[in-house]
Write a protein that holds these residues in place. Sequence first.
Motif, mmCIF file in Angstrom:
data_model
loop_
_atom_site.group_PDB
_atom_site.id
_atom_site.type_symbol
_atom_site.label_atom_id
_atom_site.label_comp_id
_atom_site.label_asym_id
_atom_site.label_seq_id
_atom_site.Cartn_x
_atom_site.Cartn_y
_atom_site.Cartn_z
ATOM 1 N N GLU A 260 0.831 -1.201 0.000
ATOM 2 C CA GLU A 260 0.000 0.000 0.000
ATOM 3 C C GLU A 260 0.868 1.254 0.000
ATOM 4 O O GLU A 260 0.559 2.240 -0.687
ATOM 5 C CB GLU A 260 -0.927 -0.014 1.225
ATOM 6 C CG GLU A 260 -1.996 -1.094 1.148
ATOM 7 C CD GLU A 260 -2.824 -1.144 2.422
ATOM 8 O OE1 GLU A 260 -2.396 -0.509 3.421
ATOM 9 O OE2 GLU A 260 -3.878 -1.798 2.427
ATOM 10 N N ASP A 261 1.961 1.243 0.745
ATOM 11 C CA ASP A 261 2.886 2.373 0.746
ATOM 12 C C ASP A 261 3.483 2.587 -0.642
ATOM 13 O O ASP A 261 3.622 3.730 -1.112
ATOM 14 C CB ASP A 261 4.019 2.137 1.758
ATOM 15 C CG ASP A 261 3.535 2.264 3.202
ATOM 16 O OD1 ASP A 261 2.509 2.935 3.418
ATOM 17 O OD2 ASP A 261 4.196 1.702 4.097
ATOM 18 N N GLN A 262 3.831 1.512 -1.295
ATOM 19 C CA GLN A 262 4.407 1.610 -2.632
ATOM 20 C C GLN A 262 3.394 2.168 -3.631
ATOM 21 O O GLN A 262 3.748 2.996 -4.485
ATOM 22 C CB GLN A 262 4.911 0.237 -3.092
ATOM 23 C CG GLN A 262 6.125 -0.263 -2.309
ATOM 24 C CD GLN A 262 6.583 -1.635 -2.781
ATOM 25 O OE1 GLN A 262 6.184 -2.110 -3.843
ATOM 26 N NE2 GLN A 262 7.426 -2.284 -1.981
ATOM 27 N N GLU A 263 2.146 1.714 -3.541
ATOM 28 C CA GLU A 263 1.116 2.206 -4.457
ATOM 29 C C GLU A 263 0.894 3.708 -4.288
ATOM 30 O O GLU A 263 0.779 4.447 -5.269
ATOM 31 C CB GLU A 263 -0.192 1.452 -4.218
ATOM 32 C CG GLU A 263 -0.128 -0.009 -4.665
ATOM 33 C CD GLU A 263 -1.410 -0.753 -4.328
ATOM 34 O OE1 GLU A 263 -2.337 -0.098 -3.772
ATOM 35 O OE2 GLU A 263 -1.493 -1.960 -4.594
ATOM 36 N N MET A 264 0.831 4.165 -3.022
ATOM 37 C CA MET A 264 0.636 5.586 -2.769
ATOM 38 C C MET A 264 1.826 6.415 -3.270
ATOM 39 O O MET A 264 1.656 7.475 -3.880
ATOM 40 C CB MET A 264 0.418 5.825 -1.271
ATOM 41 C CG MET A 264 -0.893 5.270 -0.734
ATOM 42 S SD MET A 264 -1.105 5.613 1.024
ATOM 43 C CE MET A 264 -1.119 7.416 1.019
#
Length: 226
Positions: free
Chosen positions: A5-9
């Motif tokens: 999720e951090d990578q997607e954001m």
Amino acid sequence: MTANEDQEMELEALRSIYEGDDCFKEISPVSFQFRIGELEDTKAFILDITWPETYPETAPHISLDAFFNNRISAETKQVILSKLEEQVEVNLGTSMMYTLFEWAKENWEALMENHSATVTAVTLMPSSEAMTPATTGKKKERKDQLTKAQKRRIINRTDNKGELPRGWNWVDVIKVGELQPLSTLLLWSYWLINALFFLFVVSFLPALCCAPIPQHLSKTGGKDDD
């Protein structure tokens, strides 16, 4: 929040910030390139950054292996990587791509302070100098044996690559082949005419010599005698 999720954001943020910026290139959702400096500048370099599965909890992989960086010495590359690793340690656990890129842009001059462009010099020796004296002498001797007319014919027959076209001498062979039957025909005609003339002489000349004298000629001759 999970690592994915951090990578997607962060990926969405990078796409928004660097949209239309030719210094930024997304190779894949987890791999990026960022150019520091202008293309024509010898001090410019490209950062290759790849996210592992656990990024940003673990450090991203940073390299300077792009072909664009071949002009940078190994010592300068090592300085850049070590300075960037220091920044990674400070920002570990947070989204750091924007921070790393901007830090590299701001400290570009300091990072490249000791840089001197690495150039691989290649010295090409002219073919005329590379030739040995013996080879040169042979070539000159061969040229002297040709007359100007022969050289002119060779040049006229060669194409734009200096090579003789395939079948350039076929015309001469065909001409010689055509002249041989013609010469034979003329020779046979000459002998046939001579033979016919000989037969004519042998057949009709005796008949002309032995022909009887006409009577009016014989009578005229008698009167003359009287």
